[in-house]
Design an enzyme around this catalytic site. Structure first.
Site, PDB file in Angstrom:
ATOM      1  N   GLU A 193       0.822  -1.265   0.164  1.00  0.00           N
ATOM      2  CA  GLU A 193       0.159   0.012   0.033  1.00  0.00           C
ATOM      3  C   GLU A 193       0.996   1.300   0.162  1.00  0.00           C
ATOM      4  O   GLU A 193       0.507   2.368  -0.673  1.00  0.00           O
ATOM      5  CB  GLU A 193      -0.789   0.011   1.266  1.00  0.00           C
ATOM      6  CG  GLU A 193      -2.242  -1.213   1.346  1.00  0.00           C
ATOM      7  CD  GLU A 193      -2.757  -1.118   2.524  1.00  0.00           C
ATOM      8  OE1 GLU A 193      -3.954  -0.949   2.243  1.00  0.00           O
ATOM      9  OE2 GLU A 193      -2.484  -1.523   3.551  1.00  0.00           O
ATOM     10  N   GLU A 246      -4.041  -9.815   3.391  1.00  0.00           N
ATOM     11  CA  GLU A 246      -4.719  -9.431   4.697  1.00  0.00           C
ATOM     12  C   GLU A 246      -5.818 -10.449   4.883  1.00  0.00           C
ATOM     13  O   GLU A 246      -5.868 -10.630   6.018  1.00  0.00           O
ATOM     14  CB  GLU A 246      -5.145  -8.027   4.793  1.00  0.00           C
ATOM     15  CG  GLU A 246      -4.088  -6.957   4.871  1.00  0.00           C
ATOM     16  CD  GLU A 246      -3.280  -6.457   3.773  1.00  0.00           C
ATOM     17  OE1 GLU A 246      -2.633  -5.482   3.834  1.00  0.00           O
ATOM     18  OE2 GLU A 246      -3.573  -7.005   2.719  1.00  0.00           O
TER      19      GLU A 246
END
Length: 686
Positions: free
Chosen positions: A104, A124
């Site tokens: 990210e 995730e």
């Protein structure tokens, strides 16, 4: 600049390096360091910022240990927004692993350069959460909806080459930091300013179906897919708000807690093989059936020279064929080439009839029939044929390892290694410490397990060790419910609904009813005092010859391979209840699950109490990796802790009051419930 983030300004370029070993997680200290580094770079008026990581990791994501605590400033989404809006270009020099929050961060940079060995992903969902710092909104804008659905919804991790093909990185370079200093910044807008991808309802629905197949019962993959889909409709800022709210809600969920528990338990188990012990370079495997061939194949794949032993010429040829099939399958699946497979078989594998001319070996393991005398004969022969330094291991699933190894010359070099089938695929390995096993022998076994990429669980000696002991108890509890009112299909359906990959009767049909039948005979269940014998399964084997899928019928009927409930089996169940004078009653699915899983938990506490397992988490790993207990429930011991040990105690006390032959209260459970302890607070003696 001290701390886990370093910033060096030179010739108008700020080199920011995240140095937070072992894997550069974005802990609060790292986030604070990034803020200070960006402040320094901006104050220095640099023309460019190069962001990289120390060692083999760029940034490996969030510190999962922080998930149980409230978010602490500075928050990663704010840092990422600052990077994206920074007055000069920030270039990500992805030197190694870039996962989760690390990717990210890279997505917010104006360019991304990856080393050839770099890996990238947003995994995730494997920890029960979703990307929480823009991944579900920025990635689809950069690479498109379909690829983003796959990467995020499945938690896939990809290599640098695939990432470049998707447009996730701009280029691949051997020295990404050096190139990042001069790399021409693409003319496109920052990632967050790119146009939203067009909606694709069919792709989204396909991703949802894939998630339901791959991760049944799990919440996070479906939530992640919804967020990626939302990127096609919502402005970036609105999408980021929804993403963050979803992440914060999920990170404190039962599923996220369970998946974190398993993640850390796996890391602890696999760390046992680092350091210590001797390196294995040569091995003998006795028995060339499915298990032995698979063990030999796995060892040869490490570069170990393997001598595979059978008792006669026909057995040798069967062993050779079994190994060849494994290599052919690897070629078919693209794991190797035909030439490499042929070369490995020719150079690393030899086949032997008997023990007369075996080469010296560092290690020997038997994988023969589950019979005490047969195994003892094998070890007598190995002990005579091999050097005194050779470690000897039995692959028994149930038998007393101490008795199997009686009589070997150097008992300190003897232990059990219980592989799970297929041995070259299944990650679990129960490492059984015999009474005489030395610490050096254990260390060498754990080192070998690490090379095999196994999850090794140390266990003491008892019938069935950890996994098969719990499995035996679980099946017995389910059989009792058959006697009292349930039917096989209902039990299987209820336990699949809980998250088990298969119900106990489906599993028995797959493995063969004769295996459990032979074990019951060995244990003498029919005449065992103080034990509630259930004759249903024995009747099926003895009277019908139905052994499961391999005979076309077992607990279920099979038509073209499709299972359906059997009226014959249901009749036998009802007959046996009547013969025992039992008035059958109705079971709900919830009661079936409660009783079945409670029996696993009770047996788990006894295993811990007796010192057969060292940690409750080890029991969880065995049941997840060996017996398909749902990972997202964390294993039976973790699950017990989430329910609360006082409630588990109350349930088992109630079951014991109605059936004291089948249920009892482990003293360790009483103690833990009384003292307010959880499973992770308890230690065994293994």
């Amino acid at each position: 600049m001290s701390g886990p983030v370093h910033c060096i300004v030179d010739d108008g370029i700020a080199l920011v390096t995240v140095d937070n070993p072992p894997v550069n997680v974005t802990s609060q200290a790292v986030r604070q360091g990034l803020v200070r580094a960006l402040d320094k770079a901006e104050a220095a008026g640099v023309a460019r910022v190069v962001l990289t990581g120390a060692g083999k990791t760029f940034i490996a994501g969030a510190d999962a240990r922080e998930f149980a605590a409230p978010p602490a400033a500075p928050h990663l989404p704010d840092i990422i927004r600052r990077i994206e809006d920074f007055p000069v270009p920030v270039v990500a020099a992805i030197n190694g692993t870039a996962l989760g929050g690390g990717l990210e961060v890279a997505l917010a940079c104006r360019a991304r350069i990856a080393a050839p060995a770099a890996t990238l992903g947003l995994p995730e969902v494997t920890l029960g959460v979703v990307p929480g710092a823009g991944g579900t909104q920025r990635l689809p804008r950069l690479i498109g909806l379909g690829p983003a659905l796959s990467l995020i919804g499945e938690g896939r991790v990809i290599g640098a080459g695939e990432a470049q093909g998707l447009g996730l990185v701009d280029t691949v370079a051997a020295d990404p930091v050096t190139l990042a200093r001069t790399f021409s910044i693409p003319s496109r807008p920052a990632t967050g300013a790119l146009p939203a991808p067009p909606p694709d309802p069919e792709a989204v629905e396909a991703a949802r179906k894939q998630a339901a197949r791959r991760s049944p019962g799990q919440i996070a993959p479906l939530k992640a897919i919804d967020l990626v889909d939302a990127s096609t409709r919502l402005p970036l800022d609105d999408g980021l708000v929804v993403e963050r709210e979803t992440f914060l809600a999920l990170k404190t969920s039962d599923q996220a807690a369970a998946l974190r528990h398993v993640f850390f338990a796996e890391r602890a188990a696999m760390a046992q093989g680092k350091g210590g012990g001797a390196e294995i370079s040569s091995a003998v495997v006795v028995g060339g059936g499915t298990m032995g061939a698979s063990i030999a194949y796995a060892l040869a794949g490490l570069g170990i020279s393997v001598a595979l032993v059978e008792s006669d010429a026909a057995g040798v040829e069967r062993a050779r064929a079994n190994v060849a099939r494994l290599y052919a399958d690897a070629v078919k699946r693209g794991k190797t080439t035909a030439e490499a497979a042929e070369a490995e078989q020719a150079t690393r594998l030899s086949f032997h009839e008997g023990y007369g001319v075996l080469p010296p070996a560092d290690f020997a393991i038997e994988a023969v029939f589950e019979d005490m005398e047969v195994k003892r004969q094998v070890f007598a022969a190995l002990d005579a044929a091999l050097p005194a330094r050779t470690i000897l291991a039995t692959n028994t699933s149930y038998l007393d390892v101490n008795r199997v190894g009686e009589g070997v010359r150097h008992p300190e070099r003897f232990l059990g290694l219980h592989f799970f089938s297929p041995a070259h695929v299944m990650k679990l390995l129960e490492v059984i410490r015999a009474r005489t096993t030395s610490a050096e022998t254990l260390a060498t076994a754990l080192r070998l397990a690490a090379r095999l990429k196994k999850i090794p669980i140390l266990a003491g000696v008892c019938d069935g060790f950890i996994g098969n002991r719990i499995l035996t108890r679980y099946r017995q509890t389910c059989d009792i419910m058959l006697m009292e009112g349930a039917l096989p299909a209902q039990v299987d359906t209820a336990l699949r609904g809980f998250g088990m990959a298969m119900g106990p009767y489906e599993v028995q049909d797959l493995s063969g009813l004769d295996i459990a039948y032979a074990n019951r005979k060995r244990l003498g269940w029919r005449t065992k005092e103080g034990f509630r014998y259930i004759p249903i399964a024995d009747r099926i084997v003895e009277e019908t010859g139905r052994l499961g899928r391999k005979t076309g019928a077992g607990w279920y009927d099979y038509d073209g391979g499709k299972a359906s409930p059997s009226t014959l089996i249901d009749r036998i169940v009802v007959e046996e209840a009547a013969r025992a004078g039992i008035t059958r009653r109705t079971f709900s699915d919830d009661e079936i699950v409660t009783r079945a899983i409670s029996s696993m938990i009770e047996e788990g506490f006894r295993i811990l109490e007796e010192g057969i397992a060292a940690r409750a988490a080890d029991i969880d790993l065995v049941m997840i990796h060996g017996y398909a207990f749902p990972r997202w429930r964390g294993g039976p011991m973790h699950y017990a802790g989430r329910i609360g040990l006082p409630e588990i105690l109350r349930r088992i006390e109630a079951f014991a009051a109605e059936d004291p032959l089948s249920w009892g209260i482990p003293e360790l459970l009483r103690h833990a419930a009384r003292e307010g302890l959880g499973p992770d607070d308890l230690k065994g003696q293994a």
